[in-house]
Design an enzyme around this catalytic site. Structure first.
Site, PDB file in Angstrom:
ATOM      1  N   ASP A  21      10.186  13.015   3.208  1.00  0.00           N
ATOM      2  CA  ASP A  21      10.778  11.703   2.936  1.00  0.00           C
ATOM      3  C   ASP A  21      12.307  11.745   3.002  1.00  0.00           C
ATOM      4  O   ASP A  21      12.997  11.280   2.093  1.00  0.00           O
ATOM      5  CB  ASP A  21      10.341  11.189   1.548  1.00  0.00           C
ATOM      6  CG  ASP A  21       8.861  11.384   1.280  1.00  0.00           C
ATOM      7  OD1 ASP A  21       8.070  11.294   2.230  1.00  0.00           O
ATOM      8  OD2 ASP A  21       8.500  11.628   0.111  1.00  0.00           O
ATOM      9  N   GLU A 197       4.052   2.156   4.353  1.00  0.00           N
ATOM     10  CA  GLU A 197       5.034   2.627   3.369  1.00  0.00           C
ATOM     11  C   GLU A 197       6.294   3.094   4.097  1.00  0.00           C
ATOM     12  O   GLU A 197       6.406   2.985   5.314  1.00  0.00           O
ATOM     13  CB  GLU A 197       4.448   3.755   2.507  1.00  0.00           C
ATOM     14  CG  GLU A 197       4.089   5.013   3.266  1.00  0.00           C
ATOM     15  CD  GLU A 197       3.436   6.079   2.387  1.00  0.00           C
ATOM     16  OE1 GLU A 197       2.942   5.740   1.292  1.00  0.00           O
ATOM     17  OE2 GLU A 197       3.405   7.251   2.813  1.00  0.00           O
TER      18      GLU A 197
END
Length: 329
Positions: A21, A197
């Site tokens: 991420d 997401e």
């Protein structure tokens, strides 16, 4: 047309081992600040470097650790670092110490010039209306208005996650109007889990582009693309267009498995767009993919088509993108 004068952009990938991420912020003085999820899910670190490749050797500075009790006590995920009105903000997701799946979004702030120094203050939870399983907040400014895009449950008919957008009334508060602009529709978004997401925003060529990641965090993980016109009402779901196919996904020949959760920055030349993302270099995972630590951070040049759309180079390795960029200038 001066191909021979173009400088090739090459990255020493992976630029960060076991960091998922990833988010990179390039400061006005050219310093790159790197922040990402650590595999222990227990802290937030920042690295700084004068170059993207330098992130690899940069010393991580721990700026915050999870709580032992209550909220912000587990599953510390997907921090993003943003400079807003002369102050640094970190947006991140966290569960509670007692319930690691009670995921909510939170903010930290720091008035220091250098986010690896000074004191980080907990600003608390960024509360949104649904606020059921909410994470991956990102923020951007467009035409003088600041927006947040984040993730939450987006359906009353099935368990999924989708992308919400709202105007921000401050760096830590959301306006009342909050709308869903994407949720899993296509088969490639529904592998393992029904997931949209990890939004990331890039405003170029008269459009507001949003990449997002879909499906489970194994080799099925992939990046999709939304866009709206720069003059469109971003709070109208009808303003947003979505490609029916992923733009960046597993390529076994290149040992790139489950690429996703990207961010965007600009190369040292100040003009070449760069995508920062994570991927694994193997397919088979033992146990739950979420607890496999080997999502590594990588960088690659992002090219553009003559129509002004992003070209992710699905069939090219990371450094071929930099070479192609040079040849096509």
């Amino acid at each position: 047309m001066n191909a021979q004068k173009s400088k090739q952009i090459q990255f020493n990938n992976p630029i960060a081992l076991q960091r998922a991420d990833p988010h990179v912020w390039k400061a006005s003085d050219g310093t790159y600040y790197f922040i990402a999820t650590v595999p222990e899910y227990d802290r937030i670190e920042i690295r700084k470097s004068k170059t993207i490749n330098g992130i690899k050797e940069a010393e991580p500075v721990v700026v915050w650790r999870k709580h032992n009790q209550g909220p912000m006590g587990n599953h510390i995920w997907a921090p993003e670092l943003h400079r807003i009105d002369g102050k640094w903000y970190i947006y991140f997701a966290a569960g509670s110490a007692e319930d690691k799946w009670a995921i909510r979004k939170y903010a930290l702030s720091n008035p220091s010039e250098d986010p690896t120094k000074g004191e980080w203050k907990e600003e608390g939870e960024i509360v949104s209306k649904r606020n059921e399983f909410t994470l991956d907040a990102t923020t951007f400014e467009h035409k003088g208005q600041r927006y947040m895009i984040w993730v939450d449950r987006a359906s009353d008919k099935e368990v999924n996650t989708g992308l919400y957008i709202a105007k921000m009334t401050s760096p830590t508060t959301l306006d009342e109007k909050q709308v869903v602009i994407s949720q899993p529709e296509y088969a490639w978004e529904r592998q393992g889990h029904n997931v949209n997401e990890a939004p990331a925003v890039l405003i170029r060529n008269g459009k507001v582009f949003v990449t997002f990641s879909a499906s489970a965090t194994d080799a099925n993980y992939a990046i999709g693309l939304l866009w709206a016109g720069e003059n469109a009402n971003l709070l109208d779901p009808a303003s947003w267009h979505k490609l029916p196919e992923p733009v960046f996904y597993t390529n076994e020949a290149l040992k790139r498995f489950g690429p996703g959760h990207n961010s965007f920055t600009v190369a040292e030349d100040g003009k070449t767009d760069v995508m920062i993302y994570h991927a694994r270099d193997y397919k088979e995972i033992k146990g739950e993919p979420l607890y496999d630590p080997n999502r590594h951070t990588r960088a690659r040049v992002l090219r553009w088509t003559k129509d002004g759309m992003p070209d992710f180079g699905q069939d090219l390795d990371d450094n071929e993108m930099g070479m192609k960029k040079a040849k096509r200038q």
